[in-house]
Design a protein around this motif. Structure first.
Motif, PDB file in Angstrom:
ATOM      1  N   ASP A   1      -4.897 -23.854   3.773  1.00 30.23           N
ATOM      2  CA  ASP A   1      -5.680 -22.618   3.765  1.00 30.23           C
ATOM      3  C   ASP A   1      -6.184 -22.350   5.176  1.00 30.23           C
TER       4      ASP A   1
ATOM      5  N   LYS B   1      -2.845 -20.237  -0.972  1.00 28.94           N
ATOM      6  CA  LYS B   1      -2.534 -18.795  -1.042  1.00 28.94           C
ATOM      7  C   LYS B   1      -1.326 -18.499  -0.165  1.00 28.94           C
TER       8      LYS B   1
ATOM      9  N   GLU C   1     -10.182 -24.062  -2.426  1.00 27.62           N
ATOM     10  CA  GLU C   1     -10.887 -25.332  -2.213  1.00 27.62           C
ATOM     11  C   GLU C   1     -11.157 -26.071  -3.521  1.00 27.62           C
TER      12      GLU C   1
ATOM     13  N   SER D   1     -10.239 -19.050  -3.758  1.00 30.86           N
ATOM     14  CA  SER D   1     -11.061 -20.229  -4.097  1.00 30.86           C
ATOM     15  C   SER D   1     -10.211 -21.491  -4.153  1.00 30.86           C
TER      16      SER D   1
END
Ligand code: PRP
Ligand code: MG
Length: 210
Positions: free
Chosen positions: A157, A118, A144, A142
């Protein structure tokens, strides 16, 4: 004069609301599971709005909010600090930026790797500084999932408790920045509402949340 505070929706807003209520402010229409996005305190001194974190600085920059409370990670990624004053490190929402990958799986850093994140600017800067050639894939959440389904080799992240990484069989390869929630202020509001804003800063400073 009332102050409008734009709060990053999620963990940060929950802690700040709890804290303000513990400090004596009453928000009759607020509850954690309500879908309402705007709340005024009973004394009509504060108006709070719940905003997606990358939008907090937008409201403050344009003067639609006097104050914003948002993670430093978002401010750095969006280079959002230029037109606002950063007035306080709130000390909550502490987290680290990390590179993570599938647990036990070796990543060959000598070849070009793909990175799901992100935070494309923060990630690009990190890999450039470390002389790694990367293909950055911008995701919106999300993150991961990306190395688990073969979309990327690694992710960049934030890690707070590490629960999300653990729950998804990932591990940290490198921690490289740490962050906390910051209070930012519109420069005009800072002058026009100087006393009110300093009262609020003092209220938040008093809380032992550092
Ligand atoms: C954030 C972040 C990590 C997780 C870190 O995700 O992107 O996934 O929290 O916290 P932890 O270490 O305590 O598990 P968020 O819940 O904001 O969801 P999103 O990434 O889908 O937006
Ligand atoms: Mg996440």
């Amino acid at each position: 004069m009332s102050i409008h505070i734009a709060l990053a929706k999620g963990r940060i807003h929950k802690v700040v609301m709890k804290y303000l209520m513990e400090s004596g402010y009453e928000f009759p229409s607020y509850s954690e599971d309500s879908r309402k996005l705007i709340f005024e305190d009973a004394g009509h001194t504060l108006k709070l709005t719940l905003v997606k974190s990358p939008d907090v600085a937008v409201y403050v920059e344009r003067g639609a909010a006097d104050i914003g409370i948002v993670g430093e990670d978002v401010l750095i990624e969006d280079n959002a600090g230029a037109n606002v004053y950063e007035v306080l490190d709130i000390g909550i929402g502490r987290c680290n930026m990390a590179v993570a990958g599938v647990k036990g799986k070796k990543v060959d850093m000598s070849r070009r790797i793909t990175v799901g994140t992100k935070y494309p600017r923060i990630a690009r800067k990190y890999f450039e500084e470390n002389h790694h050639s990367v293909d950055i894939i911008k995701l919106n959440g999300s993150v991961e999932l990306a190395p688990l389904v073969g979309l990327s080799d690694v992710i960049v992240d934030i890690v707070e408790t590490g629960n999300t990484l653990r729950a998804n069989g990932l591990e940290v390869l490198d921690y490289f920045m740490d962050f906390s929630a910051r209070m930012i202020c519109n420069p005009v509001s800072f002058k026009m509402k100087y006393d009110e804003i300093h009262t609020l800063i003092d209220v938040i400073k008093k809380k032992e949340i550092r």
